[in-house]
Design a protein around this motif. Structure first.
Motif, PDB file in Angstrom:
ATOM      1  N   MET A 141       0.853  -1.190   0.000  1.00  0.00           N
ATOM      2  CA  MET A 141       0.000   0.000   0.000  1.00  0.00           C
ATOM      3  C   MET A 141       0.890   1.242   0.000  1.00  0.00           C
ATOM      4  O   MET A 141       1.367   1.671   1.037  1.00  0.00           O
ATOM      5  N   HIS A 142       1.139   1.797  -1.161  1.00  0.00           N
ATOM      6  CA  HIS A 142       2.055   2.937  -1.221  1.00  0.00           C
ATOM      7  C   HIS A 142       1.422   4.220  -0.710  1.00  0.00           C
ATOM      8  O   HIS A 142       2.100   5.200  -0.486  1.00  0.00           O
ATOM      9  N   GLU A 143       0.104   4.200  -0.517  1.00  0.00           N
ATOM     10  CA  GLU A 143      -0.553   5.381   0.046  1.00  0.00           C
ATOM     11  C   GLU A 143       0.020   5.730   1.415  1.00  0.00           C
ATOM     12  O   GLU A 143       0.034   6.894   1.803  1.00  0.00           O
ATOM     13  N   LEU A 144       0.474   4.723   2.143  1.00  0.00           N
ATOM     14  CA  LEU A 144       1.003   4.987   3.478  1.00  0.00           C
ATOM     15  C   LEU A 144       2.231   5.886   3.391  1.00  0.00           C
ATOM     16  O   LEU A 144       2.340   6.888   4.093  1.00  0.00           O
ATOM     17  N   ALA A 145       3.150   5.534   2.526  1.00  0.00           N
ATOM     18  CA  ALA A 145       4.369   6.339   2.370  1.00  0.00           C
ATOM     19  C   ALA A 145       4.038   7.725   1.836  1.00  0.00           C
ATOM     20  O   ALA A 145       4.583   8.734   2.293  1.00  0.00           O
ATOM     21  N   ILE A 146       3.121   7.777   0.888  1.00  0.00           N
ATOM     22  CA  ILE A 146       2.749   9.066   0.296  1.00  0.00           C
ATOM     23  C   ILE A 146       2.093   9.963   1.344  1.00  0.00           C
ATOM     24  O   ILE A 146       2.420  11.140   1.470  1.00  0.00           O
ATOM     25  N   THR A 147       1.188   9.368   2.104  1.00  0.00           N
ATOM     26  CA  THR A 147       0.493  10.143   3.123  1.00  0.00           C
ATOM     27  C   THR A 147       1.467  10.630   4.186  1.00  0.00           C
ATOM     28  O   THR A 147       1.381  11.753   4.669  1.00  0.00           O
ATOM     29  N   GLN A 148       2.413   9.777   4.516  1.00  0.00           N
ATOM     30  CA  GLN A 148       3.439  10.161   5.477  1.00  0.00           C
ATOM     31  C   GLN A 148       4.232  11.371   4.974  1.00  0.00           C
ATOM     32  O   GLN A 148       4.517  12.297   5.717  1.00  0.00           O
ATOM     33  N   ASN A 149       4.546  11.367   3.704  1.00  0.00           N
ATOM     34  CA  ASN A 149       5.260  12.491   3.103  1.00  0.00           C
ATOM     35  C   ASN A 149       4.427  13.766   3.173  1.00  0.00           C
ATOM     36  O   ASN A 149       4.959  14.837   3.443  1.00  0.00           O
ATOM     37  N   VAL A 150       3.147  13.626   2.899  1.00  0.00           N
ATOM     38  CA  VAL A 150       2.264  14.793   2.954  1.00  0.00           C
ATOM     39  C   VAL A 150       2.247  15.364   4.364  1.00  0.00           C
ATOM     40  O   VAL A 150       2.400  16.578   4.563  1.00  0.00           O
TER      41      VAL A 150
END
Ligand code: ZN
Length: 126
Positions: free
Chosen positions: A1-10
């Motif tokens: 789930m790459h959304e986790l990393a992306i959301t973390q970046n946000v």
């Protein structure tokens, strides 16, 4: 789930600007061709923001449609998902926009007054 990393970046991008001030709302722009699933991002947002100044903040997700140009017939088309198919039957479509992923705006719980004044605090405690 790459959304986790992306959301973390946000979340990190936001807190790097806003520090420890509580945030009421974060608006992100997620292109339809970015491959990010909004529901997954919302789920991750709740996880990632727990214990941060963003905890409980609303996450607003804008999903602008993408645009592409058919390499065969040259027509420009709106792209609503990752199916890149022109009306002429060609799937050879050049993506012009739609992969963007950006923080569009951040709303603080207490409106920010003048910049500066208070020095950046390294973290509470010792
Ligand atoms: Zn075409």
């Amino acid at each position: 789930m790459h959304e986790l990393a992306i959301t973390q970046n946000v979340v990190e991008a936001v807190t790097s600007r806003t520090g420890s001030a509580p945030v009421a709302e974060v608006r992100v722009r997620v292109g339809r061709l970015s491959g990010v699933v909004p529901d997954a991002m919302r789920f991750c947002f709740d996880l990632v923001t727990a214990g941060t100044p963003l905890e409980g903040a609303d996450l607003e997700i804008e999903q602008p449609a993408g645009r592409g140009r058919c390499r065969r017939c040259g027509v420009e088309l709106e792209l609503l998902d990752l199916v890149l198919l022109c009306g002429c039957g060609s799937a050879d479509v050049e993506v012009l926009t739609g992969r963007e992923l950006a923080v569009a705006s951040v709303q603080m719980v207490v409106p920010v007054q003048e910049p500066a004044q208070e020095p950046v605090q390294p973290a509470e405690g010792r």
